[in-house]
Motif scaffolding. Structure first.
Motif: not given
Ligand SMILES: Nc1nc2c(ncn2[C@@H]2O[C@H](COP(=O)(O)OP(=O)(O)OP(=O)(O)O)[C@@H](O)[C@H]2O)c(=O)[nH]1
Ligand SMILES: Nc1nc2c(ncn2[C@@H]2O[C@H](COP(=O)(O)OP(=O)(O)OP(=O)(O)O)[C@@H](O)[C@H]2O)c(=O)[nH]1
Ligand SMILES: [Mg+2]
Ligand SMILES: [Mg+2]
Lengths: 276, 294
Positions: B190-198
């Motif tokens: 899945a796409g995700r933000l680099h700032i989304d720790a989990p």
């Protein structure tokens, strides 16, 4: 201080770099920095006031936020367009959620008949948000979906028809023509439609977003921008240039991946984000 | 175009022995402007131009070309060197090792991971490999549907579980690959933000559980300045083995590719040039250099 004092080259360069880093674009960064240098000189401000002058300069270029403009009678038709992967389908879901919650009768048209599982993706969102989704068989003519949906909206006394379209690069002339056709067809089904054409931009994008806005504007009358993915670290500064050059305002900001993650554009918050 | 502007600057040098400081500085400004217009990160652009100025200053003007042409070549060669070399071929399963090669696709939302996964599977099959596509995105509505539809178009099996956690799906996929005799497993995350720790932690877990031979960061060619921050974060958490550039069929100059390459130091492997599954080719540094320089 005293009027006539100038900002040194290093300070002006630093201003430019702040704006460049926020993706304002080379031209806008240089122009805004120069304007701030002039304002600094004219106002006799202290060097510590430069940020405030910069803030003012950019705020002065931005339009106040507004909601979707609803037609005086009959359904309002809002087309959602943009290049591939920017967040159009998710933004349609968010708009459906926002306006349903405000009491409007909303339906959605799944006019991306091209991409794998595009209709399924939107259908799931519509079910979650609780709005009807007008669709047709895969590979069908998107204009036909829009026509059917617009007619349904008119006959069912729907307040708002949101149309999700396929991602398309503005470099594909035939795809831009397809979009123009969708606009014409919408207008045939509902006079005055589309009342809004929202260009969804990815906040991670660079200066190509200005080219996207120009080209989409040539094909259809873009009435506003939805700036998606502002929950990341990208600041979407190119929207200042888009407002300056094309007079297209940002209406909404996408702040995440759920149907609630849509905020009306707030110039103050936006500028604070640009300046870091 | 930049080469035209540089030719102008150096036109007056005909008959002189070497490039002067003044000419080089003027040219440096033009190059920096061109790079910034191409979305190259402003710090990367600065460093690149300083390097060029060093290389060019005092350089003997070759009698066979005009100084302008020579300068253009210095810039172009430096850019090609920075962008390359191309390392197109992806790691294959080791003969007789009994375990498939695992390719893990990661990146920001909407970059083109799912489409590129299918393109890679199609290409691998054409090379005699037996790929398995894995729908590791259990979050995005109809993400699995999207991958299954693409898999069907190219006759490649897709492994997915509608619920369950992505790491679990990927582990189960490896077992399924062995059962099916697949030698290449492509994990579409899945796409995700680099700032989304989990979510970044989730990728670390998937990599730990599947030991990929390739971890490819998928980058949209239209990306701007901020993308180096995302690239850095992904690069800090994962042992990236390369970059895949997508949407090169647009008219974005693609400067983000230079910035990300400079910052990550990982090779650009492949590029996507369209939505159809055959629109896919090995990275060519010369072509991208010309595009960025405009
Ligand atoms: N973090 C974040 N992700 C978003 C946002 N908006 C959309 N996304 C994600 O971006 C990806 C692409 O979103 P879509 O809505 O499919 O984009 P699209 O423009 O419809 O894509 P195409 O139809 O393929 O052109 C998905 O993973 C979304 O969840 C946002 O505001 N923030
Ligand atoms: N024109 C063009 N479009 C592309 C290319 N690669 C992918 N796309 C399109 O970009 C959009 C997003 O592609 P996806 O494969 O869904 O992106 P993703 O990274 O899997 O998105 P998420 O899973 O939501 O993060 C789709 O409309 C694709 O068809 C390319 O090389 N050129
Ligand atoms: Mg879509
Ligand atoms: Mg995907």
């Amino acid at each position: 201080g005293g009027a006539g004092r100038s900002l040194d080259t290093a300070s002006i360069e630093s201003l430019e770099e702040t704006l460049l880093a926020a993706d304002c674009g080379v031209r806008a960064a240089a122009e805004i920095a120069q304007k701030v240098a002039q304002a600094f000189r004219a106002s006799g401000a202290d060097p510590g006031d430069v940020r405030a002058l910069l803030r003012q300069e950019i705020l002065g270029r931005l339009a106040p936020p507004r909601e979707l403009r609803f037609a005086p009678s009959g359904p309002t038709v809002a087309l959602v367009v943009g290049v591939n992967g920017t967040g159009k389908t998710t933004t349609v879901a968010k708009l459906a959620s926002r306006y349903s919650a405000s009491g409007k009768k909303v339906i959605v048209a799944a006019a991306d008949t091209f991409r794998a599982a595009a209709v399924e993706q939107l259908a799931i969102w519509c079910a979650r948000v609780g709005v009807p989704c007008v669709r047709t068989q895969e590979g069908g003519d998107p204009a036909a979906v829009v026509f059917d949906a617009a007619q349904a909206a008119a006959s069912r006394s729907v307040d708002l028809l949101l149309v999700d379209t396929a991602g398309r690069l503005h470099t594909y002339h035939h795809l831009m023509q397809e979009l123009s056709k969708i606009v014409r067809v919408a207008g045939k089904a509902v006079p005055g439609a589309p009342h809004e054409v929202l260009l969804v931009l990815d906040a991670n994008g660079g200066q190509n977003a200005l080219a996207q806005a120009r080209e989409f504007q040539k094909a259809v009358q873009v009435t506003g921008v939805a700036l998606a993915k502002m929950d990341g670290t990208a600041r979407g500064g190119i929207c200042v240039a888009i407002q300056d050059e094309l007079a297209i305002p940002v209406l909404f900001v996408g702040t995440g991946e759920t149907a609630e993650d849509l905020a009306p554009f707030d110039p103050e918050t936006y500028v604070d984000g640009l300046l870091g | 175009a930049l080469s035209g502007r540089l030719q102008e600057i150096f036109k007056r040098l005909r008959g002189q022995g070497h490039l002067t400081e003044a000419n080089v500085q003027e040219a440096a400004r033009e190059i920096r402007k061109a790079l910034l217009e191409a979305d190259v990160h402003y710090k990367v652009a600065k460093e690149f131009v300083e390097d060029i100025a060093r290389r060019a200053a005092g350089q003997e003007v070759l009698s066979s070309v005009t100084p302008g042409q020579q300068f253009v070549k210095v810039v172009y060669d430096a850019m090609v060197a920075l962008l390359g070399p191309a390392v197109p071929s992806l790691a294959r399963a080791v003969e007789g090792a009994g375990s498939p090669a695992v390719w893990m696709m990661v990146g920001l939302q909407g970059a083109g991971k799912t489409t590129t996964s299918a393109k890679m599977a199609k290409f691998a099959a054409s090379q005699g490999q037996k790929p398995l596509l894995v729908g590791a995105d259990v979050k995005r509505p109809a993400a699995i549907d999207q991958l299954k539809t693409l898999g069907k178009q190219i006759g490649i099996p897709v492994f997915a579980q509608e619920s369950g956690d992505p790491a679990g799906v990927c582990r189960a996929a490896l077992a399924q690959a062995r059962t099916l005799g697949c030698d290449t497993v492509i994990l579409d995350t899945a796409g995700r933000l680099h700032i989304d720790a989990p979510l970044m932690e989730e990728l670390v877990r998937i990599a730990h559980d599947t030991k990929p031979q390739e971890i490819l960061w998928v980058l949209d060619a239209m990306a701007g300045q901020d993308v180096v921050n995302a690239a850095k974060s992904f690069g800090e958490r994962l042992a990236l083995t390369g970059i895949v550039l997508t949407k090169l069929d647009g008219d974005a100059r693609g400067g983000a590719a230079l910035s990300v390459k400079a910052v990550l130091g990982k090779p650009i492997r492949l590029v996507g040039t369209g939505e159809k599954l055959d629109r896919f080719e090995p990275f060519n540094p010369e072509r991208i250099a010309s595009r960025i320089l405009g």
